[in-house]
Design a protein around this motif. Sequence first.
Motif, PDB file in Angstrom:
ATOM      1  N   MET A   1       2.045   8.391  -4.478  1.00  7.33           N
ATOM      2  CA  MET A   1       2.429   6.698  -3.482  1.00  7.33           C
ATOM      3  C   MET A   1       3.561   6.704  -4.501  1.00  7.33           C
ATOM      4  O   MET A   1       4.350   5.914  -3.367  1.00  7.33           O
ATOM      5  N   GLY A   2       3.847   6.389  -5.211  1.00  8.37           N
ATOM      6  CA  GLY A   2       5.168   6.016  -5.755  1.00  8.37           C
ATOM      7  C   GLY A   2       5.075   4.815  -6.060  1.00  8.37           C
ATOM      8  O   GLY A   2       5.677   4.191  -7.137  1.00  8.37           O
ATOM      9  N   PHE A   3       3.738   3.964  -6.762  1.00 10.64           N
ATOM     10  CA  PHE A   3       3.167   3.035  -7.198  1.00 10.64           C
ATOM     11  C   PHE A   3       1.637   3.290  -7.953  1.00 10.64           C
ATOM     12  O   PHE A   3       1.110   3.973  -6.975  1.00 10.64           O
ATOM     13  N   GLN A   4       1.393   2.290  -8.624  1.00 12.11           N
ATOM     14  CA  GLN A   4       0.292   2.205  -9.269  1.00 12.11           C
ATOM     15  C   GLN A   4      -1.073   1.465  -8.066  1.00 12.11           C
ATOM     16  O   GLN A   4      -0.767   0.930  -7.227  1.00 12.11           O
ATOM     17  N   PRO A   5      -2.008   2.209  -7.563  1.00  7.81           N
ATOM     18  CA  PRO A   5      -3.108   1.897  -6.205  1.00  7.81           C
ATOM     19  C   PRO A   5      -3.440   0.269  -7.081  1.00  7.81           C
ATOM     20  O   PRO A   5      -3.460  -0.076  -7.937  1.00  7.81           O
ATOM     21  N   GLY A   6      -3.174  -1.035  -5.974  1.00  5.64           N
ATOM     22  CA  GLY A   6      -3.619  -1.940  -5.567  1.00  5.64           C
ATOM     23  C   GLY A   6      -1.792  -2.610  -5.853  1.00  5.64           C
ATOM     24  O   GLY A   6      -2.125  -3.730  -6.054  1.00  5.64           O
ATOM     25  N   GLU A   7      -0.820  -2.020  -6.890  1.00  5.74           N
ATOM     26  CA  GLU A   7       0.010  -2.684  -7.084  1.00  5.74           C
ATOM     27  C   GLU A   7       1.140  -3.034  -6.250  1.00  5.74           C
ATOM     28  O   GLU A   7       1.400  -3.968  -5.665  1.00  5.74           O
ATOM     29  N   TRP A   8       1.418  -2.068  -4.825  1.00  6.42           N
ATOM     30  CA  TRP A   8       2.180  -2.863  -3.875  1.00  6.42           C
ATOM     31  C   TRP A   8       1.023  -2.181  -2.534  1.00  6.42           C
ATOM     32  O   TRP A   8      -0.143  -1.979  -3.168  1.00  6.42           O
ATOM     33  N   HIS A   9       1.142  -2.817  -1.195  1.00 11.80           N
ATOM     34  CA  HIS A   9      -0.329  -2.608  -0.154  1.00 11.80           C
ATOM     35  C   HIS A   9       1.533  -1.630   0.478  1.00 11.80           C
ATOM     36  O   HIS A   9       2.057  -1.595   1.435  1.00 11.80           O
ATOM     37  N   PRO A  10       0.436  -0.490   0.172  1.00  9.68           N
ATOM     38  CA  PRO A  10       1.273   0.586   1.199  1.00  9.68           C
ATOM     39  C   PRO A  10       1.554   0.644   2.635  1.00  9.68           C
ATOM     40  O   PRO A  10       0.491   0.094   2.920  1.00  9.68           O
ATOM     41  N   ASN A  11       3.066   0.655   2.846  1.00  8.48           N
ATOM     42  CA  ASN A  11       3.044   0.452   4.624  1.00  8.48           C
ATOM     43  C   ASN A  11       2.212   1.726   5.404  1.00  8.48           C
ATOM     44  O   ASN A  11       1.840   2.874   4.717  1.00  8.48           O
ATOM     45  N   HIS A  12       2.665   1.872   6.923  1.00  7.60           N
ATOM     46  CA  HIS A  12       1.640   3.017   7.631  1.00  7.60           C
ATOM     47  C   HIS A  12       2.137   4.221   7.897  1.00  7.60           C
ATOM     48  O   HIS A  12       1.806   5.075   7.457  1.00  7.60           O
ATOM     49  N   ILE A  13       4.245   4.062   7.037  1.00  8.73           N
ATOM     50  CA  ILE A  13       3.951   5.600   7.571  1.00  8.73           C
ATOM     51  C   ILE A  13       4.133   5.855   5.711  1.00  8.73           C
ATOM     52  O   ILE A  13       3.629   7.062   5.954  1.00  8.73           O
ATOM     53  N   GLN A  14       4.012   5.095   4.769  1.00 10.23           N
ATOM     54  CA  GLN A  14       3.241   5.802   3.004  1.00 10.23           C
ATOM     55  C   GLN A  14       1.628   6.627   3.514  1.00 10.23           C
ATOM     56  O   GLN A  14       1.668   7.567   2.907  1.00 10.23           O
ATOM     57  N   VAL A  15       1.262   5.401   3.941  1.00 16.24           N
ATOM     58  CA  VAL A  15      -0.502   6.084   4.816  1.00 16.24           C
ATOM     59  C   VAL A  15      -0.686   6.771   4.988  1.00 16.24           C
ATOM     60  O   VAL A  15      -1.180   9.119   4.517  1.00 16.24           O
ATOM     61  N   ASP A  16       0.735   7.371   5.876  1.00 19.06           N
ATOM     62  CA  ASP A  16       0.498   8.335   6.799  1.00 19.06           C
ATOM     63  C   ASP A  16       1.094  10.201   5.899  1.00 19.06           C
ATOM     64  O   ASP A  16       1.134  10.799   6.363  1.00 19.06           O
ATOM     65  N   LEU A  17       2.044   9.609   4.854  1.00 16.83           N
ATOM     66  CA  LEU A  17       2.128  10.858   4.333  1.00 16.83           C
ATOM     67  C   LEU A  17       1.352  11.338   2.868  1.00 16.83           C
ATOM     68  O   LEU A  17       1.835  12.489   2.693  1.00 16.83           O
TER      69      LEU A  17
END
Length: 868
Positions: free
Chosen positions: A60-76
């Motif tokens: 993801m490029g960041f720790q779980p809970g550090e940022w909210h992944p956007n939909h594109i990041q979720v899809d990737l």
Amino acid sequence: MILILSHFSAVFRLRILLFTFLLSCIFFQNQLYSQQGWDREYFDSSITVDETFPGPHKLMGFQPGEWHPNHIQVDLFMDRLAELSPRMVKKEIGRSHENRPYSVLIVSAPENLDQLEELRECHLASIDPNNFSCADGAFNPLVLYQAYTSHGNEPSGTGAALLYAWFLAAANDEWVDEVLAETVIIIDPVMNPDGYDRFVSWVNSKRWLNAQVSDPNDDEFNQPWPGSRTNHFWFDLNRDWLPVQHPESIAKIRLFQAWKPNVLGDYHEMGSNATYFFQPGVPSRTNPMTPQINQDLTAAIAEFHANALDEISVPYYTKERFDDYYYGKGSTYPDIQGCVGILFEQASSRGHVQETIHGPLTFAETIRNQLATSFSTLRGSWELRTELRDYQQNFFQEVRKEARRASGNAYRFEMGNDPYLLQEFIRMMATHDIKVYQGDEKDGKKAYYVPFEQTRYYLVRTIFEKVKEFPDSLFYDVSTWTMSLAFGIDAEVVTVSPNFINRSTLLDYNTDFSPANQYQPFEKSVIGYIFEWNHFLAPGLLYELLREGVKAKVAFSPFSIKVDGGESDFSEGSILILSGIQTMSEAELHQLLNEIAAKKGIKVHSMDRGLSISGIDPGSPTFRMLNLPKILMVTGSGINSNNAGAIWYYFDRHLHIPITKVSNERLGRVNLSDYDVIIVPSTWGLSMPDNINERIRSFVSDGNTLILEGEASRWANSAGISRAQINNLSSRPDEVAAYGDIAAAFGAYAVGGCIVKGRADLTNPLFFGYDNDVFHIFKRKRWVLELPENQLSAPLQYSSDPLLSGYLHTSHPAEISEQASMLAESRGRGRIIHLSDAPFFRGYWFSTAHIMSNAVFFGGMIDGRAAF
């Protein structure tokens, strides 16, 4: 990389470029995080993982809970897991309104994924052996559907779904191998892609980068109107599982029906000061059609949730507040289909970290808790797999037996006045894989049959049945939803032979079924053309013609005239287009009418004569000239966004009529004279400055139309814009015996949602296009419009015995009886139209939606003597 390319459009080329760019970014970030671990033990320590599998922070490029992944990041992220793990495949099941891909991960043992279709068929054969079979080498798997973030601003579900999928992909664990060898898991991380991205964009843009601000008053936790709970059209998708009016809902229901899961987990969030809830819900508020064993299995699985949350010291509760009554919600829809639906509610951080009465609540903590119950659902379902399989098989056996015992064996209905409503009703049922047959014709009308004896018999019942008896007087949502009434369908129970059904035509989801397309090429006429107003899409046709400069009139009286070589009757509301008054040539008019009518699917008649056989003649002043309406809808703080969304959806999705949305905060900067219709959706504590109220008063007095929906009538009265009087229904008991009875005693007076009967004056312009004066009104307000002395101004009044289906307190029917559901009011040269009951409730109450178009096009023409 898994990409599904249907065509090389610009959108897909952009997606490929974006995908490459983001992979580059992730690679760079991976180097940054390569020396950092992630706190795997915090999220879950029970699953042994392959330490060489890239961690979620690297993907993801960041720790779980550090940022909210956007939909594109979720899809990737899903793409990467499917690439890295042989246990997963990614499947795009649809697209959102904003064209975001709606994808799921299907998780199982690699050898199972190689024969996934065979396993699906074998699973279905266990419950429907007449239509499915089990191939050699296949078996009936345990099927779980775990669905997250139906509401966009409840992101912990998505965060948990990604970690859950990661653990299953990275696991080097005997228990996981054992489970996946016999189980198919469908992980649906984002059921509301558009709302979710709206929320993520907000909270990430408001996130503090160095200091930590957890004050609930911070902007991060207070997204402006309309928020992001809802989808693109501001609809609550967790109320759309049964109506299936939106592409997101259609996609997941088609997937649900394709797999018929044993268990469905529905993961949500609630207020920040809450704890954690999981079902069972309030026992007395379970729908009576749900078998008791369903609730017993829910309770048995709940033991695993309790153990999981106890291990991480998370407080929780069950059997309070939430219920299992309305079958249009994600956790209840499965309960009449042999599946155990389970609702989960996590206290929301609504951002990255928020102070609550229990202390700081972090996004990471909410993810951890939802992850815990994701695994507890899997563990509980696995331990109870035999019971769940037996329950599902026995459920459908009992359903078929009950169907055979029922009085009659099918629902029969015909096409009513509006073919579009029939079309949408059958499409709704087909989405649920309900079998509908087109049968005989009577008096030129086709008849349709829904047999009882089918696997979805309980679903059929809940679509058609009217209910007035309830085990409890409290409801978390609506108390009724009779879908046939919503679509204006008058159905009857009949007995037909199996041979008759076999000779009839099955209309399934893939059938090209378009009875609403009634267009036929028509001859050029030197006199003119007529089309009827009963078609749901007729307002869209009229609007487009007016926009193209065509002059059109509306009939205020019925008439008979020769058209298309024969004689036809036309009712009030019929639209007349005279060839001789147009600015374009006869040939141009004919071509334009043909093109637009063909696009809308509406039949247009060529006039043979200019003299009517009976009734008004085409040149009569009783035909009124129409103008292109310029419509403004008030939005923003104080407006109910769900109601505003339903109006927007009606005009955009169905009619293709543009309306200008203006927030009340900007209304003072808008020149209202640019419009001739203002719509104020139901309000929620709306307050506007006196100068704005005065401008609206002047707008109406100058000859324009103001349409007030729901609570907007109450606002207009308080703002001095309207004289309409509101009669509140009884809201409190005379006495309460004990302190512990307060909630139930007062709650029994709520009007959460019922269906009442009304009678309309079909000669009033607000009811042009209708042919039945009996209306089925969805009522959610604990008040009515007071019937004025001039009863002509109340063209829709509640019946003397109004309750048709649903719950009302025993005092309410008499208080509603023969009061007004709608009013027409005069102010200067203009009209105010009061629609106290939302005409297009939740975007599926089609039977009264046409009233909104009538108010827009004809409301200003109402005779002042029929307005109070």
